[in-house]
Design an enzyme around this catalytic site. Structure first.
Site, PDB file in Angstrom:
ATOM      1  N   ARG A  52      10.983  -3.252   9.733  1.00 19.79           N
ATOM      2  CA  ARG A  52      10.528  -2.118  10.541  1.00 19.79           C
ATOM      3  C   ARG A  52      10.389  -2.594  11.987  1.00 19.79           C
ATOM      4  O   ARG A  52      10.339  -3.792  12.236  1.00 19.79           O
ATOM      5  CB  ARG A  52       9.154  -1.693   9.997  1.00 19.79           C
ATOM      6  CG  ARG A  52       8.887  -0.225  10.085  1.00 19.79           C
ATOM      7  CD  ARG A  52       7.660   0.140   9.282  1.00 19.79           C
ATOM      8  NE  ARG A  52       6.428  -0.357   9.883  1.00 19.79           N
ATOM      9  CZ  ARG A  52       5.241  -0.262   9.303  1.00 19.79           C
ATOM     10  NH1 ARG A  52       5.125   0.271   8.113  1.00 19.79           N
ATOM     11  NH2 ARG A  52       4.169  -0.728   9.908  1.00 19.79           N
ATOM     12  N   ARG A  64      -9.524   2.095   8.792  1.00 17.86           N
ATOM     13  CA  ARG A  64      -9.119   0.706   9.045  1.00 17.86           C
ATOM     14  C   ARG A  64     -10.165  -0.043   9.859  1.00 17.86           C
ATOM     15  O   ARG A  64      -9.968  -1.226  10.141  1.00 17.86           O
ATOM     16  CB  ARG A  64      -7.825   0.725   9.833  1.00 17.86           C
ATOM     17  CG  ARG A  64      -6.635   0.065   9.141  1.00 17.86           C
ATOM     18  CD  ARG A  64      -5.459   0.349  10.030  1.00 17.86           C
ATOM     19  NE  ARG A  64      -4.312  -0.445   9.810  1.00 17.86           N
ATOM     20  CZ  ARG A  64      -3.161   0.048   9.342  1.00 17.86           C
ATOM     21  NH1 ARG A  64      -3.079   1.297   8.943  1.00 17.86           N
ATOM     22  NH2 ARG A  64      -2.106  -0.714   9.283  1.00 17.86           N
ATOM     23  N   LYS A  70       0.820  -1.220   0.000  1.00 24.17           N
ATOM     24  CA  LYS A  70       0.000   0.000   0.000  1.00 24.17           C
ATOM     25  C   LYS A  70       0.848   1.261   0.000  1.00 24.17           C
ATOM     26  O   LYS A  70       0.639   2.171  -0.784  1.00 24.17           O
ATOM     27  CB  LYS A  70      -0.868   0.092   1.275  1.00 24.17           C
ATOM     28  CG  LYS A  70      -1.854  -1.007   1.490  1.00 24.17           C
ATOM     29  CD  LYS A  70      -2.743  -0.696   2.696  1.00 24.17           C
ATOM     30  CE  LYS A  70      -2.008  -0.684   4.037  1.00 24.17           C
ATOM     31  NZ  LYS A  70      -1.533  -1.982   4.473  1.00 24.17           N
ATOM     32  N   ARG A 107      -0.863  -8.517  13.519  1.00 26.86           N
ATOM     33  CA  ARG A 107      -1.354  -7.478  12.595  1.00 26.86           C
ATOM     34  C   ARG A 107      -2.210  -8.083  11.489  1.00 26.86           C
ATOM     35  O   ARG A 107      -3.199  -7.495  11.066  1.00 26.86           O
ATOM     36  CB  ARG A 107      -0.178  -6.692  12.018  1.00 26.86           C
ATOM     37  CG  ARG A 107       0.254  -5.584  12.974  1.00 26.86           C
ATOM     38  CD  ARG A 107       1.663  -5.110  12.752  1.00 26.86           C
ATOM     39  NE  ARG A 107       1.927  -4.620  11.442  1.00 26.86           N
ATOM     40  CZ  ARG A 107       3.096  -4.745  10.814  1.00 26.86           C
ATOM     41  NH1 ARG A 107       4.116  -5.354  11.412  1.00 26.86           N
ATOM     42  NH2 ARG A 107       3.273  -4.258   9.635  1.00 26.86           N
ATOM     43  N   ARG A 119      11.386  -6.613   5.457  1.00 28.60           N
ATOM     44  CA  ARG A 119      11.307  -5.148   5.485  1.00 28.60           C
ATOM     45  C   ARG A 119      12.044  -4.573   6.697  1.00 28.60           C
ATOM     46  O   ARG A 119      12.679  -3.534   6.622  1.00 28.60           O
ATOM     47  CB  ARG A 119       9.828  -4.760   5.516  1.00 28.60           C
ATOM     48  CG  ARG A 119       9.560  -3.301   5.380  1.00 28.60           C
ATOM     49  CD  ARG A 119       8.097  -3.043   5.069  1.00 28.60           C
ATOM     50  NE  ARG A 119       7.244  -3.196   6.237  1.00 28.60           N
ATOM     51  CZ  ARG A 119       5.941  -2.863   6.250  1.00 28.60           C
ATOM     52  NH1 ARG A 119       5.360  -2.447   5.155  1.00 28.60           N
ATOM     53  NH2 ARG A 119       5.238  -3.011   7.345  1.00 28.60           N
TER      54      ARG A 119
END
Ligand code: AMP
Length: 194
Positions: free
Chosen positions: A138, A88, A13, A149, A136
């Site tokens: 993070r 969300r 996204k 999540r 990634r």
């Protein structure tokens, strides 16, 4: 262009929203980025949000509304925007409908239904998402938080797909392809040439 980007964590996204925002010269508004900046700056909102973010939980709806409202009222959001990571939850989508009638970038909408809004869903299978997120790196990209999540996404965010499909505002795109292929598909579908 009034766009919402939906899709599970790791669906791409943020990347796609930024690419299209640069192309169309409209702001890319990411609530995750705004919240992370608040955490770094140790603002009262950041202090409240941090524990939820670290645990992979959603920050309570009430904390999001003011920051989105304030951001949408800034002059650069008059001509259009791409929202990434908001709404969300169903209550956030309901709030957003009322907000669209008030902000300049709502195009004078009288309700969320009559707005030119389109909600893009990037669909990607779970195993691909987990691999992407682990690479990634993070702070909230560790395996335990990733699982949570994804679960939170399925429970709280996925119902929005039906919400926008019912209103014929949904644009569903297969996100399990190369970044360039997804961008090309999005450009085609959103410019009405599909
Ligand atoms: P993101 O960068 O969009 O993956 O967001 C990172 C984290 O910020 C999420 O896991 C949530 O904890 C929080 N967050 C971002 N946007 C929202 C939202 N619209 N509602 C609740 N929490 C959010």
């Amino acid at each position: 262009m009034q766009l919402i980007f939906m899709g599970p964590p790791g669906a791409g996204k943020g990347t796609q929203a930024q690419l299209l925002a640069d192309l169309w010269k409209i702001p890319h508004i990411s609530t995750g980025d705004i919240l992370r900046a608040c955490v770094v700056a140790k603002t009262p909102l950041g202090e409240k949000a941090k524990a939820y973010m670290d645990a992979g939980e959603l920050v309570p709806d009430g904390l999001l509304m003011d920051i989105v409202q304030e951001r949408m009222n800034q002059p650069d959001a008059k001509a259009g925007w791409i929202l990434d990571g908001f709404p969300r939850t169903v209550p956030q989508a309901a709030f957003f409908d009322t907000l669209l009638c008030d902000v300049p970038g709502g195009g004078g909408a009288k309700s969320g239904k009559d707005c030119a809004l389109r909600a893009v869903n990037l669909d990607v299978p779970d195993n691909v998402l987990v691999t992407r997120l682990l690479s990634r790196g993070r702070q909230d990209d560790n395996e335990q938080t990733i699982r949570r999540r994804l679960q939170v996404y399925r429970e709280q965010t996925e119902p929005l797909i039906e919400f926008y499909r019912d209103r014929e505002q949904l644009v569903a795109v297969d996100g399990d392809r190369s970044m360039q292929e997804v961008t090309a598909q999005l450009q085609q579908v959103l410019s009405g040439n599909s």
